[in-house]
Design an enzyme around this catalytic site. Structure first.
Site, PDB file in Angstrom:
ATOM      1  N   VAL A  82      40.766 127.999  97.183  1.00 53.39           N
ATOM      2  CA  VAL A  82      42.232 127.937  97.147  1.00 53.39           C
ATOM      3  C   VAL A  82      42.657 127.455  95.758  1.00 53.39           C
ATOM      4  O   VAL A  82      42.132 126.461  95.246  1.00 53.39           O
ATOM      5  CB  VAL A  82      42.775 126.987  98.236  1.00 53.39           C
ATOM      6  CG1 VAL A  82      44.289 126.835  98.097  1.00 53.39           C
ATOM      7  CG2 VAL A  82      42.400 127.500  99.623  1.00 53.39           C
ATOM      8  N   LYS A  83      43.583 128.215  95.166  1.00 56.27           N
ATOM      9  CA  LYS A  83      44.030 127.879  93.825  1.00 56.27           C
ATOM     10  C   LYS A  83      45.375 127.156  93.925  1.00 56.27           C
ATOM     11  O   LYS A  83      46.294 127.644  94.591  1.00 56.27           O
ATOM     12  CB  LYS A  83      44.201 129.183  93.055  1.00 56.27           C
ATOM     13  CG  LYS A  83      43.913 129.111  91.586  1.00 56.27           C
ATOM     14  CD  LYS A  83      43.904 130.550  91.058  1.00 56.27           C
ATOM     15  CE  LYS A  83      43.779 130.629  89.594  1.00 56.27           C
ATOM     16  NZ  LYS A  83      44.064 131.987  89.105  1.00 56.27           N
ATOM     17  N   VAL A  84      45.459 126.000  93.268  1.00 54.56           N
ATOM     18  CA  VAL A  84      46.725 125.245  93.280  1.00 54.56           C
ATOM     19  C   VAL A  84      47.105 124.911  91.843  1.00 54.56           C
ATOM     20  O   VAL A  84      46.228 124.714  90.999  1.00 54.56           O
ATOM     21  CB  VAL A  84      46.616 123.932  94.110  1.00 54.56           C
ATOM     22  CG1 VAL A  84      46.240 124.211  95.553  1.00 54.56           C
ATOM     23  CG2 VAL A  84      45.639 122.939  93.486  1.00 54.56           C
TER      24      VAL A  84
END
Ligand code: E4P
Length: 221
Positions: A82-84
Site C-alpha cells: 500500500v502506497k501512502v
C-alpha cells in the site's frame, strides 16, 4: 538491486516480466488514470502477472479513509504494497498497516528527515523522487546518498530505499552506485538499459563474418 517497473500498463508489464527483470511494480493515481480502466481491475491484473510487490496508492488524505482504502487494497492480492503519501496522516496509516503485517511504500519523499519518519513508522519502502528534485534544480541523487548513509547509521531500521522518479539510465547507474535497494523504472528506461553502440557494432561485425562462411549452426553443412 531489484528492479520495479513504474507503470500501470498491463501489456507492457507482461512483456517486460518475460525478460526476468521485473521484481515488482509501482503505480500511482496518475498512471492508473492514464489506463482509463478501473483501479481495482488494473491492480488485480498486475498482481496476477508479477509475484513481487505491487504498489497501489491510496487517494484519501485523512487517516481514517486512508486506512480503510489501504485495507481494501491489501485485500486485493497478497503481494500488494500500500502506497501512502509522506504526510502525518500517511505516516499514521503506514504505522497502522505495517503493525498489521501489510507492506507499505511511503511515497513523495524529498528529504532525509522525511525518510527517517517513514522508517520509524515501519515502512517497507521509502520512495525518494530523484527526477522531481532534479526538475527544480536540486540534485536528486544526493538524497539517495544521504538516506543510504542515515539508514546505515541505524541498522535497526529495515526500510528499503526505492529510488523513484528515475528518468534515465544514468539515474539508474547512480542509484545503484549509491546503494539504493530498489529502483522503479519507466518501461522506456528499462528497455534502454541493454543498449550500447559497441554491442550493436560488435554484433553487426560478427554476423557479417558469419554470413561469409555460408554455415548455419543447426544444420550439418
Ligand atoms: C514512483 O512510485 C512514482 O510513481 C514515479 O517514480 C514518479 O515518477 P515521475 O516523477 O517521473 O512521475
Amino acid at each position: 538491486m531489484q528492479f520495479f517497473v513504474d507503470t500501470a500498463d498491463v501489456d507492457e508489464i507482461r512483456d517486460l516480466a518475460s525478460t526476468g527483470m521485473v521484481d515488482g511494480v509501482t503505480t500511482n493515481p496518475s498512471l492508473i488514470a492514464k489506463t482509463g480502466r478501473h483501479f481495482r481491475d488494473v491492480i488485480k491484473e498486475i498482481c496476477a502477472v508479477v509475484s513481487g510487490p505491487v504498489s497501489a496508492e491510496v487517494t484519501a488524505t485523512d487517516f481514517e479513509t486512508m486506512l480503510a482504502e489501504g485495507q481494501g487494497l491489501a485485500d486485493l492480492a497478497p503481494n500488494i504494497a500500500v502506497k501512502v503519501p509522506l504526510t502525518w496522516d500517511g505516516l499514521k496509516t503506514c504505522k497502522a498497516l505495517s503493525d498489521d503485517g501489510t507492506a507499505v511504500n511511503v511515497t513523495l519523499c524529498f528529504s532525509v528527515n522525511q525518510a527517517l519518519l517513514a522508517a520509524k513508522a515501519g515502512a517497507a519502502f521509502i520512495s525518494p523522487f530523484v527526477g522531481r528534485l532534479d526538475d527544480i534544480g536540486h540534485d536528486g541523487m544526493e538524497l539517495i546518498d544521504e538516506i543510504r548513509e542515515v539508514y546505515d547509521n541505524y541498522p535497526d531500521l529495515d526500510t528499503r530505499i526505492l529510488a523513484a522518479s528515475i528518468r534515465s539510465p544514468s539515474h539508474l547507474r547512480q542509484a545503484a552506485l549509491s546503494g539504493a535497494d530498489v529502483a522503479t523504472l519507466p518501461p522506456g528506461v528499462l528497455r534502454q538499459l541493454v543498449e550500447h553502440p559497441l554491442t550493436s557494432k560488435g554484433l553487426d561485425a560478427f554476423l557479417a563474418d558469419w554470413k561469409k562462411t555460408g554455415q548455419t549452426i543447426l544444420s550439418e553443412n
